[in-house]
Design a protein around this motif. Structure first.
Motif, PDB file in Angstrom:
ATOM      1  N   GLY A   1      16.278  18.596  -1.795  1.00 50.45           N
ATOM      2  CA  GLY A   1      17.239  18.221  -2.114  1.00 50.45           C
ATOM      3  C   GLY A   1      17.832  17.719  -3.379  1.00 50.45           C
ATOM      4  N   ASP A   2      18.786  17.725  -3.548  1.00 50.07           N
ATOM      5  CA  ASP A   2      18.797  16.335  -4.897  1.00 50.07           C
ATOM      6  C   ASP A   2      18.543  14.988  -5.568  1.00 50.07           C
ATOM      7  OD1 ASP A   2      21.193  18.747  -4.704  1.00 50.07           O
ATOM      8  OD2 ASP A   2      22.517  18.008  -4.192  1.00 50.07           O
ATOM      9  N   ARG A   3      17.613  15.409  -4.129  1.00 50.89           N
ATOM     10  CA  ARG A   3      16.855  13.727  -4.560  1.00 50.89           C
ATOM     11  C   ARG A   3      15.944  13.647  -5.788  1.00 50.89           C
ATOM     12  NH1 ARG A   3      15.994  12.498   1.531  1.00 50.89           N
ATOM     13  NH2 ARG A   3      18.266  11.957   2.502  1.00 50.89           N
ATOM     14  N   LYS A   4      15.920  12.852  -6.322  1.00 53.78           N
ATOM     15  CA  LYS A   4      14.771  12.378  -7.876  1.00 53.78           C
ATOM     16  C   LYS A   4      13.351  12.637  -6.698  1.00 53.78           C
ATOM     17  CE  LYS A   4      17.684  10.100 -11.061  1.00 53.78           C
ATOM     18  NZ  LYS A   4      17.362   8.730 -12.118  1.00 53.78           N
ATOM     19  N   GLU A   5      12.915  11.554  -5.703  1.00 51.77           N
ATOM     20  CA  GLU A   5      11.854  11.366  -5.085  1.00 51.77           C
ATOM     21  C   GLU A   5      12.077  11.395  -3.962  1.00 51.77           C
ATOM     22  OE1 GLU A   5       9.633   9.080  -7.688  1.00 51.77           O
ATOM     23  OE2 GLU A   5       8.095  10.589  -8.195  1.00 51.77           O
ATOM     24  N   ASP A   6      11.394  11.621  -2.924  1.00 51.88           N
ATOM     25  CA  ASP A   6      10.994  11.369  -1.834  1.00 51.88           C
ATOM     26  C   ASP A   6      10.026  11.407  -0.836  1.00 51.88           C
ATOM     27  OD1 ASP A   6      13.722  11.263  -0.682  1.00 51.88           O
ATOM     28  OD2 ASP A   6      14.028  13.243   0.167  1.00 51.88           O
ATOM     29  N   TYR A   7       9.293  10.589   0.005  1.00 44.32           N
ATOM     30  CA  TYR A   7       8.110  10.065   0.248  1.00 44.32           C
ATOM     31  C   TYR A   7       8.061   9.517   1.447  1.00 44.32           C
ATOM     32  CZ  TYR A   7       8.937   7.673  -3.857  1.00 44.32           C
ATOM     33  OH  TYR A   7       9.117   7.355  -5.495  1.00 44.32           O
ATOM     34  N   LEU A   8       6.388  10.713   2.301  1.00 46.11           N
ATOM     35  CA  LEU A   8       6.052  10.556   3.257  1.00 46.11           C
ATOM     36  C   LEU A   8       4.595   9.424   3.231  1.00 46.11           C
ATOM     37  CD1 LEU A   8       6.115  14.347   4.511  1.00 46.11           C
ATOM     38  CD2 LEU A   8       7.520  12.943   5.031  1.00 46.11           C
ATOM     39  N   LEU A   9       4.754   8.543   3.991  1.00 47.41           N
ATOM     40  CA  LEU A   9       3.711   7.634   4.119  1.00 47.41           C
ATOM     41  C   LEU A   9       3.146   7.127   5.711  1.00 47.41           C
ATOM     42  CD1 LEU A   9       1.981   5.378   2.781  1.00 47.41           C
ATOM     43  CD2 LEU A   9       4.180   3.580   3.283  1.00 47.41           C
ATOM     44  N   CYS A  10       1.721   7.028   5.641  1.00 48.53           N
ATOM     45  CA  CYS A  10       1.426   7.746   6.643  1.00 48.53           C
ATOM     46  C   CYS A  10      -0.166   6.913   7.098  1.00 48.53           C
ATOM     47  CB  CYS A  10       0.777   9.205   7.155  1.00 48.53           C
ATOM     48  SG  CYS A  10      -0.301   9.569   8.922  1.00 48.53           S
ATOM     49  N   CYS A  11      -0.486   6.550   8.408  1.00 52.18           N
ATOM     50  CA  CYS A  11      -1.330   5.848   8.710  1.00 52.18           C
ATOM     51  C   CYS A  11      -2.309   6.848   9.640  1.00 52.18           C
ATOM     52  CB  CYS A  11      -1.170   4.715   9.367  1.00 52.18           C
ATOM     53  SG  CYS A  11      -0.901   3.266   8.567  1.00 52.18           S
ATOM     54  N   TRP A  12      -4.255   7.104   9.468  1.00 52.98           N
ATOM     55  CA  TRP A  12      -4.067   8.491   9.988  1.00 52.98           C
ATOM     56  C   TRP A  12      -5.666   7.081  10.340  1.00 52.98           C
ATOM     57  CZ3 TRP A  12      -9.644   9.908  10.994  1.00 52.98           C
ATOM     58  CH2 TRP A  12      -8.620  11.610  11.812  1.00 52.98           C
ATOM     59  N   PHE A  13      -5.587   7.695  11.887  1.00 54.98           N
ATOM     60  CA  PHE A  13      -6.381   6.494  12.686  1.00 54.98           C
ATOM     61  C   PHE A  13      -7.782   7.546  13.428  1.00 54.98           C
ATOM     62  CE2 PHE A  13      -3.076   2.943  13.517  1.00 54.98           C
ATOM     63  CZ  PHE A  13      -3.146   3.200  11.934  1.00 54.98           C
ATOM     64  N   GLY A  14      -8.588   7.128  12.927  1.00 57.61           N
ATOM     65  CA  GLY A  14      -9.348   8.818  13.673  1.00 57.61           C
ATOM     66  C   GLY A  14     -10.057   8.059  15.504  1.00 57.61           C
ATOM     67  N   ASN A  15     -10.425   8.625  16.317  1.00 57.29           N
ATOM     68  CA  ASN A  15     -10.411   8.354  17.364  1.00 57.29           C
ATOM     69  C   ASN A  15     -11.850   7.101  18.136  1.00 57.29           C
ATOM     70  OD1 ASN A  15      -8.951   9.923  18.659  1.00 57.29           O
ATOM     71  ND2 ASN A  15     -10.255  12.150  18.466  1.00 57.29           N
ATOM     72  N   ASP A  16     -12.253   7.193  16.444  1.00 54.06           N
ATOM     73  CA  ASP A  16     -13.939   6.015  16.882  1.00 54.06           C
ATOM     74  C   ASP A  16     -13.401   5.331  16.467  1.00 54.06           C
ATOM     75  OD1 ASP A  16     -14.478   7.861  18.788  1.00 54.06           O
ATOM     76  OD2 ASP A  16     -16.165   9.105  16.847  1.00 54.06           O
ATOM     77  N   SER A  17     -12.354   4.599  15.507  1.00 48.77           N
ATOM     78  CA  SER A  17     -11.720   3.453  14.230  1.00 48.77           C
ATOM     79  C   SER A  17     -11.934   2.366  14.923  1.00 48.77           C
ATOM     80  CB  SER A  17     -11.162   4.195  13.512  1.00 48.77           C
ATOM     81  OG  SER A  17     -10.199   4.221  14.186  1.00 48.77           O
ATOM     82  N   LEU A  18     -11.989   1.130  14.328  1.00 46.01           N
ATOM     83  CA  LEU A  18     -12.064   0.047  14.891  1.00 46.01           C
ATOM     84  C   LEU A  18     -10.605  -0.763  14.603  1.00 46.01           C
ATOM     85  CD1 LEU A  18     -15.063  -1.725  12.685  1.00 46.01           C
ATOM     86  CD2 LEU A  18     -15.005  -0.325  14.756  1.00 46.01           C
ATOM     87  N   GLU A  19     -10.099  -1.282  15.863  1.00 52.02           N
ATOM     88  CA  GLU A  19      -8.917  -1.900  15.700  1.00 52.02           C
ATOM     89  C   GLU A  19      -8.422  -3.133  14.977  1.00 52.02           C
ATOM     90  OE1 GLU A  19      -6.222  -4.787  18.913  1.00 52.02           O
ATOM     91  OE2 GLU A  19      -7.752  -4.218  19.499  1.00 52.02           O
ATOM     92  N   GLU A  20      -9.308  -3.615  14.363  1.00 56.98           N
ATOM     93  CA  GLU A  20      -8.980  -3.772  12.686  1.00 56.98           C
ATOM     94  C   GLU A  20      -9.061  -3.135  12.188  1.00 56.98           C
ATOM     95  OE1 GLU A  20     -13.417  -4.886  14.112  1.00 56.98           O
ATOM     96  OE2 GLU A  20     -11.658  -4.791  14.828  1.00 56.98           O
ATOM     97  N   ASP A  21      -9.729  -2.576  11.589  1.00 50.53           N
ATOM     98  CA  ASP A  21      -9.075  -1.330  10.499  1.00 50.53           C
ATOM     99  C   ASP A  21      -8.053  -0.903  10.265  1.00 50.53           C
ATOM    100  OD1 ASP A  21     -11.345  -1.576   9.338  1.00 50.53           O
ATOM    101  OD2 ASP A  21     -12.513   0.062   9.965  1.00 50.53           O
TER     102      ASP A  21
END
Length: 855
Positions: A417-437
């Motif tokens: 719309g009239d906004r200069k910028e919008d952002y989508l920020l996402c974390c993607w976790f693989g099914n086999d990824s580690l909890e600490e990651d």
């Protein structure tokens, strides 16, 4: 139910055939349909039955039946309403949820059918109330005394020409905002949209005439007493649930921990939760047994001397509500009958953003995922892979390749719309990824969110559409993943450009183009889909006999993404070469089952709380944009995703727990409603709602643009966006000396010597009859001078070159000129003031007006 049950009550023939509300009033112990024009009008001397029909899955309807009991209705009529409710349920197939509604203690679900409010009226069928066409404004008005007011609540005083809102000093912002919605309703329905509206704050005398006019209606100002608590004000407490069996009208406690296995399908049970009592009815019980169970529940409530606000709900086996199931220690997932979800009153919301007409559309129709609005103008994509305590940016050619053993942060920058910028920020976790990651990814994403000034929406939906295509690869590249599989002695199956790899094409359109690496064996194939087989430098495309042309095109696109410039070898099902089967370890049988996952978009909005450490939710029925209060956090569950909406005025410490709260909701919904545990979780902040969130509402951008708390926002919309609403001061008479307030009140009285009442300026039509323009200007100038003192708030800009002292002198001079002129032209008369009265209004003739309590 047998066909004989459908003849129980002729008035119920043909009901529940379309979505909406149907109402019957009990007249001479029989139900009579109420015309649509009378919906929302409930006479205190009557009882009513209300049927709400909403669409469910698969084209089936969901039913809620409410029987409303006015405070002056007879016990016999109330009993008739309860019995007829059971008969109505029988006509509908015995699967409705039934609710008892007592006047003044109605459930949120019931009130949601009549937004913004219901207005109980005096009288009833037995008292011979006037017909609708004979009603005049005065008929629906109540006469109240000043003793009705208190400091804790919000009241609406509705007179013929003006509606006043009285804000008790201790009332909260949400109550004040809700009152403004009611005022707008009253203005449109009973005043043809032309009456004036005034806000009167407890303990304050304003510069305008509103406060004086308000108190004149009560015979003058006098101190307000404390709120007197009565039986109706007692709020029932939620207690540990107890289960009782109902046999032949006798209620007996059932021992043991609560579990679904205790409920037998040929019996009726009573679940006592303190604040709410449920009657559970087995599906093979007869109508007479159900009537007896309902009567036994009424007697149980009476014998326990429960508060009037205690809710009574009756439900059938297989159609249990969320609030009922949440009381049991175990409720097996998937045990719910089709269409059991409560409150499913909205159709697939993504169709709105595509411009598809919604009326008459079956809710079970799958959503055709077209171009998401956030992609229409293009945007910038940045992706980082988590490696230890840091993040590593992916090169452009690898954006869209995700390893199942790794975690990623994705930032998409776009214009909306009239906004200069919008952002989508996402974390993607693989099914086999580690909890600490996963924790590190979340921590780094939060840091990025703060640097972007809170604008991003975390965890965007339609994730696949951002990449075009998206490929999920086996294994991982992070040091944490490599170390973990080495310690466990597991083989490293991480995808490489030279390995043998099989990919299943799961997309159906260009904007949900996705491939997932599966085990490279023949049993992974499916005749309904397309696959890519990578073997060394070669790539085969395999087309199942039931696959679509679109899937075949997507397969070629993904092959180009994995190996740019590669020459494809085509293998249609049944024409495979020996090299193809050799790469898969030999030919084996595989399935031809067609998977057609339906994207269900059926939203629910919830408020939440923690009661003694237990996470609890309450549904906001028939929700709208107005339910998003800036002081709250709310949960929107669409079944395909879960949003946590965060208002701007939420405490910063609470904002830090957004994802923890969302996860608690998901865990609860997984166990009780069968929600997928892998459903995406999103955070949306007020003022930055993206289109994929607002599409679930009838979104008005002008409302979203208004600043302030809930009351200020709604006041600005009611009075006009240019109207300034003074900041709330809920602790008495702060913000200005008492002497100043008294002086202004005296001036207001002086301006109206003939009537003894403050002047009435019609702000709605701009008229200033009777020479009030000059007086109003003088008073406005004086008000500006008074408010410009240090520490006070002002909405009037100070004229350049005029100091504070000269501003006051000018105001006083203007006022003196007005008063002198009026003294010469108007005979002196003493204001006629009636003494304060607790029972009657001032003057010789009683004035009709109504007052409503917003609680």
């Amino acid at each position: 139910m047998s066909s004989s049950t459908k003849a129980l009550e002729p008035a119920f023939q043909g009901v529940g055939q379309r979505p909406g509300t149907e109402i019957w009033r009990i007249e001479n112990f029989q139900p009579f349909p109420l015309p649509k024009s009378d919906h929302g009008k409930f006479y205190m001397g009557d009882s009513y039955i209300v049927l709400q029909t909403t669409p469910g899955k698969g084209g089936a309807y969901l039913y809620d039946i409410h029987f409303w009991i006015g405070k002056d209705t007879s016990q016999d009529e109330a009993g008739t309403a309860a019995i007829k409710t059971v008969e109505l349920d029988a006509v509908l197939g015995g699967r409705a949820v039934q609710h008892r509604e007592l006047q003044g203690h109605e459930s949120d679900k019931f009130l949601s059918y009549f937004k913004p409010c219901i207005i109980p009226l005096e009288g009833g069928i037995a008292t011979g109330f006037k017909k609708v066409e004979e009603e005049a404004f005065e008929i629906q008005l109540f006469l109240f005394a000043r003793s009705s007011l208190n400091h804790d609540d919000v009241f609406i005083l509705d007179t013929e020409k003006k509606i006043y809102q009285f804000n008790g000093a201790n009332s909260n912002i949400q109550e004040r905002g809700k009152a403004l919605e009611v005022i707008q309703f009253l203005k449109e329905k009973y005043h043809d949209g032309t009456c004036d509206i005034a806000i009167v704050d407890d303990g304050k005398l304003d510069t305008e005439s509103d406060s004086g006019e308000f108190w004149v209606l009560f015979g003058g100002f006098a101190p307000i007493g404390k709120k007197v608590a009565n039986e109706d004000d007692i709020i029932p407490e939620t207690t540990p649930a107890k289960l009782y069996s109902i046999t032949d009208g006798e209620v007996k406690i059932v021992e043991g921990e609560l579990s679904k296995g205790l409920l037998e399908n040929n019996k009726c049970y009573l679940l006592d939760c303190g604040a709410e009592i449920f009657v559970w009815v087995g599906r093979v019980t007869q109508v007479e047994e159900r009537k007896a169970a309902s009567q036994a529940a009424e007697e149980f409530v009476a014998s326990q001397n429960r508060p009037k606000a205690t809710r009574l709900t009756r439900l059938i086996q297989g159609h249990e509500t969320h609030s009922f199931k949440s009381n049991f220690d175990s409720w097996p997932a998937g045990s719910a009958a089709p269409g059991t979800e409560e409150g499913r009153g909205k159709v697939a919301a993504l169709l709105k953003q595509q411009g598809v007409g919604l009326k008459g559309l079956a809710k079970s129709a799958p959503v055709n995922e077209e171009v998401p609005p956030l992609l229409e103008g293009g945007g910038k994509m940045e992706v980082w892979c988590i490696n230890g305590s840091s993040k590593t940016a992916l090169p452009k050619e690898d954006v869209g390749k995700f390893y199942s053993g790794d975690c990623y942060i994705i930032l998409y920058t776009y214009h909306s719309g009239d906004r200069k910028e919008d952002y989508l920020l996402c974390c993607w976790f693989g099914n086999d990824s580690l909890e600490e990651d996963q924790k590190m990814a979340t921590r780094l994403a939060n840091t990025m969110s703060n640097s972007l000034k809170g604008r991003p929406v975390q965890e965007p939906p339609q994730f696949v559409a951002l990449f075009q295509p998206l490929v999920i690869l086996k294994g991982g590249l992070s040091s944490g993943y490599k170390k973990c599989i080495a310690e466990k002695g597991l083989p490293d199956e991480t995808y490489t450009a030279d390995s043998v790899a099989l990919f299943r094409i799961s997309g159906t359109l260009v904007h949900n183009d996705k491939a997932v690496q599966v085990d490279a064996v023949a049993t992974s194939l499916n005749s309904a889909e397309c696959f890519l087989l990578q073997s060394g430098s070669s790539i085969f495309t395999w087309h199942g006999n039931q696959s679509t042309f679109e899937q075949q095109q997507l397969a070629a696109k993904i092959a180009e993404f994995l190996k740019p410039g590669v020459t494809l070898k085509h293998a249609k099902e049944g024409t495979e070469s020996s090299a193809f089967w050799f790469a898969l370890g030999g030919k084996q049988s595989y399935t031809s089952k067609k998977f057609s996952p339906e994207i269900v978009r059926d939203p629910h909005l919830f408020t939440f709380s923690f009661n003694k450490g237990k996470f609890q939710v309450e549904e906001v029925y028939n929700f709208s944009q107005d339910d998003l209060l800036t002081e709250d956090m709310l949960i929107l569950d669409t079944q395909a995703e879960v949003f946590v909406w965060v208002g701007q005025s939420v405490d910063p410490k609470e904002k830090q727990n957004v994802f923890d709260i969302g996860q608690k909701y998901i865990e609860m919904a997984v166990s009780l409603d069968g929600l997928s545990p892998n459903v995406p979780l999103y955070k949306v902040t007020e003022g930055n709602e993206p289109s994929f969130f607002t599409s679930y509402f009838s979104w008005d951008p002008t409302k979203a643009a208004v600043q302030g708390n809930s009351f200020q926002k709604k006041a600005a919309l009611l009075f006009g966006l240019g109207h300034h609403v003074v900041e709330e001061r809920s602790n008495g008479n702060q913000g200005g000396p008492t002497q100043r307030a008294s002086a202004l009140a005296a001036l207001s009285s002086a301006f109206n010597p003939s009537s003894g009442k403050p002047s009435h300026l019609d702000r709605s039509n701009g008229s200033n009859q009777g020479g009030t323009t000059q007086r109003a200007s003088a008073l406005a100038a004086l008000s500006s001078a008074f408010k410009s003192s240090p520490g006070s708030k002002t909405t009037t800009p100070k004229p350049s070159g005029i100091g504070q002292g000269s501003q006051r002198r000018a105001a006083v001079a203007a006022l003196s000129s007005v008063l002198t002129a009026e003294k010469k032209s108007t005979p002196e008369t003493s204001p006629s003031r009636s003494p304060p009265s607790e029972t009657n209004l001032p003057g010789e003739k009683k004035m009709s007006f109504s007052m409503f309590l917003i609680d």
